[in-house]
Design a protein around this motif. Sequence first.
Motif, short mmCIF file in Angstrom:
data_model
loop_
_atom_site.label_atom_id
_atom_site.label_comp_id
_atom_site.label_asym_id
_atom_site.label_seq_id
_atom_site.Cartn_x
_atom_site.Cartn_y
_atom_site.Cartn_z
N SER A 160 -57.99 -11.22 -53.32
CA SER A 160 -58.01 -10.18 -54.34
C SER A 160 -56.88 -10.39 -55.36
N LYS A 161 -57.07 -9.84 -56.55
CA LYS A 161 -56.00 -9.87 -57.55
C LYS A 161 -55.15 -8.60 -57.51
N THR A 162 -55.30 -7.80 -56.46
CA THR A 162 -54.56 -6.55 -56.35
C THR A 162 -53.07 -6.82 -56.18
N PRO A 163 -52.23 -6.24 -57.05
CA PRO A 163 -50.78 -6.42 -56.90
C PRO A 163 -50.26 -5.82 -55.60
N ASN A 164 -49.16 -6.36 -55.14
CA ASN A 164 -48.48 -5.88 -53.94
C ASN A 164 -47.63 -4.66 -54.33
N PRO A 165 -47.99 -3.46 -53.87
CA PRO A 165 -47.25 -2.25 -54.29
C PRO A 165 -45.75 -2.32 -53.98
N ALA A 166 -45.37 -2.93 -52.87
CA ALA A 166 -43.95 -3.04 -52.52
C ALA A 166 -43.21 -3.89 -53.55
N PHE A 167 -43.84 -5.01 -53.96
CA PHE A 167 -43.22 -5.86 -54.97
C PHE A 167 -43.11 -5.14 -56.30
N VAL A 168 -44.19 -4.51 -56.74
CA VAL A 168 -44.19 -3.80 -58.02
C VAL A 168 -43.09 -2.75 -58.03
N SER A 169 -42.96 -2.03 -56.95
CA SER A 169 -41.98 -0.94 -56.88
C SER A 169 -40.56 -1.47 -56.82
N ARG A 170 -40.33 -2.57 -56.11
CA ARG A 170 -38.99 -3.16 -56.10
C ARG A 170 -38.61 -3.63 -57.49
N PHE A 171 -39.56 -4.27 -58.17
CA PHE A 171 -39.24 -4.80 -59.49
C PHE A 171 -38.95 -3.68 -60.47
N LEU A 172 -39.75 -2.64 -60.45
CA LEU A 172 -39.59 -1.56 -61.43
C LEU A 172 -38.40 -0.66 -61.09
N GLY A 173 -38.28 -0.27 -59.83
CA GLY A 173 -37.38 0.82 -59.49
C GLY A 173 -36.06 0.45 -58.87
N LEU A 174 -35.85 -0.83 -58.55
CA LEU A 174 -34.58 -1.24 -57.93
C LEU A 174 -33.86 -2.25 -58.81
N HIS A 175 -32.64 -2.55 -58.44
CA HIS A 175 -31.88 -3.59 -59.13
C HIS A 175 -32.58 -4.93 -58.92
N TYR A 176 -32.51 -5.81 -59.94
CA TYR A 176 -33.26 -7.07 -59.87
C TYR A 176 -32.87 -7.93 -58.67
N ARG A 177 -31.68 -7.72 -58.12
CA ARG A 177 -31.25 -8.51 -56.96
C ARG A 177 -32.16 -8.30 -55.75
N LEU A 178 -32.91 -7.22 -55.73
CA LEU A 178 -33.69 -6.88 -54.54
C LEU A 178 -35.16 -7.30 -54.64
N LEU A 605 -35.15 -1.19 -68.91
CA LEU A 605 -36.19 -1.27 -69.94
C LEU A 605 -36.84 -2.65 -69.94
N TRP A 606 -36.04 -3.68 -69.70
CA TRP A 606 -36.60 -5.03 -69.55
C TRP A 606 -37.57 -5.07 -68.38
N GLN A 607 -37.16 -4.52 -67.25
CA GLN A 607 -38.01 -4.55 -66.06
C GLN A 607 -39.27 -3.70 -66.27
N LEU A 608 -39.12 -2.57 -66.96
CA LEU A 608 -40.27 -1.71 -67.23
C LEU A 608 -41.31 -2.43 -68.09
N LEU A 609 -40.87 -3.01 -69.20
CA LEU A 609 -41.82 -3.68 -70.10
C LEU A 609 -42.43 -4.90 -69.44
N ASN A 610 -41.66 -5.61 -68.63
CA ASN A 610 -42.20 -6.75 -67.89
C ASN A 610 -43.26 -6.31 -66.89
N THR A 611 -43.00 -5.23 -66.19
CA THR A 611 -43.95 -4.74 -65.19
C THR A 611 -45.29 -4.40 -65.84
N GLU A 612 -45.26 -3.60 -66.91
CA GLU A 612 -46.49 -3.17 -67.55
C GLU A 612 -47.20 -4.34 -68.23
#
Length: 622
Positions: A160-178, A605-612
């Motif tokens: 499937s092309k379904t994104p991994n919710p854990a990855f999406v959430s780490r990228f958007l909502g946490l520091h990039y180190r995580l 904001l970088w992480q937000l625009l990248n995610t979307e």
Amino acid sequence: MSRIAGIISKENSGGNSLEKIHNRISSQLPGDVKNWVRLGNASLLACRWQNSEYYHYSNNHLSVVIDGKILNRDNLCSDFSLDDADGAFLCGLLYQKIGFEEMVKRIIGECTIGLYDHKEDCLYLGRDRIGVKPLYYHRSDKLRAFSSQPFSLLGLPGISKTPNPAFVSRFLGLHYRLIDNDRHSSPFQDLRQLPAGSWAKISNNGTELHTYWDLYNQPNWQGTETELAAQYRDRLLTAVERRYKAATNPLFTLSGGLDSSSVLCSAATISGQNQEAISSVYTDKTYDERDEIQDVVKKYVSTWSPVELENDIDIFDYISLMVRIHNEPVATATWLSHFQLCQEISTQAPSSTLFGGLGGDELNAGEYEYFPMLFADLKQEERISSYNHEVGKWAEYHDHPIFKKDAAVAEKLLKNMTDPASPGRIYHDPQRMLKYAHTVNTDYFDITSFQPVMDAPFNSYLKNRTYQDLIRETTPCCLRAEDRQCSHFGIEHADPFLDHELVEFMFRVPGNMKIRDGITKRLLREAMKDILPEPTRNRIAKTGWNAPAHMWFTGENLNRLRDMVSSQSFSDRGIYNVESIITIINEHETIVSQETNEENHMMFLWQLLNTESWLKEVDKLG
């Protein structure tokens, strides 16, 4: 250089069906020549540039593909009495002599390997020790598949092309180190990532994962600083020479810092020739280092190409293009600068090998995150006088109007980030880690409950912080970003600081030879005497490899971001807490426009625009 992929299917695909699968995989991978070889139920692919390596053993029932270079090829051929053999051909011969695990242990290089043994009906995958080259895989009852990049596997039967919710959430909502805290996960639910230093055997019986390389606690070196500096210099020169000899048209990224300068100057010392260099420079003077770069340029550079990045850029178009190339959101804004360098190289000096200083900050304790770890080690060793001295020098040299540095701040950092009852045990500052966690809708994924894996193989806080960065934090996402961009533009890349023998050496260097008297990278500075220009070697202030993203998210770009966040399609994803994000955008505008002494929100904001932008690219996949 190549990209690799492979499929082993239980279903007997007809010619048209198989051709469609091949085309789907090929279309998502870069490279001028796409070479499929099929035998029975297996197809393996190498997407090639000028000298990429592919070999197929039809007589011995082996199919082998390799992405990257084997740097000790001559030694391996000599050790096993083999005729001159390159890349995948050599891997096939070694596999038959010593097996897959022993083969990956013997190889020194920056490569991934896919090998299918038709007799055993087993797929073997191997990844280099540090993870310079990425590799993804999938196994189901009907399909085994792997690829250098995830987009090429999406949409295959059962994937499937379904994104991994854990990855999406780490990228958007946490520091990039995580982002890479889970070493096995990928941005997609149905794909796994092979961790660095690992190999896998994938058969009808399942997937076996094995670690063949890791770092572990050993006593510190006992030599003097002068003696260890000489050993360090020898190892760094060896690491540079290995890659320089294997390089095509070597070209060097150059900043005003120690790491990239040390790599370039080492290559000039080894070769006896000045080198070509390329640098990111900025209209915004906050991060511009063109003046500091000149010391190396004057002494060791034959041609220097500055690539200037302005404040007024179309950040939306850049990010849209980058996430398409990366197959995932891009970790930090500095990679836009690197993207422009690669773009320039592809037009002016194609088929180059781009050398960089990645890994230098981690090995040499060059980031500000390492100071509290040194303080914790000194406290643990009850060296209170040294602790007070180092905290004082830290405040003297590195204080900042926004990020204050004094004794009280040091104590707070130690309380939040270290465990005094468990020597070496480190944590993330929860305030920093979860600062933007509220932007993720908890109905999509509850990122507030995320507990990062914090490895502690050493009894030193400083060593464990370095290990964490190399294995789970800063290094993995940076290596993927570098690899994706270079591969897209047909460029090789080399990072000598990540030579595994050099890495092993540096993990036995005492902490006071990395940070002392408030100055970072002490042993590297000593090792580079008579190689680096003295102004570069002795520079204390650290600009760091940064970019003026705070200015990219102003004016029209910020208005477009507001429009995106306010759109129905953005809200309908169910991922974002829209109200919180709008508040952050408004705060960022106020902070930047009024130049207040507080941290702006450019990283979020970088992480937000990248995610979307990435999610929109995933939506387009057929």
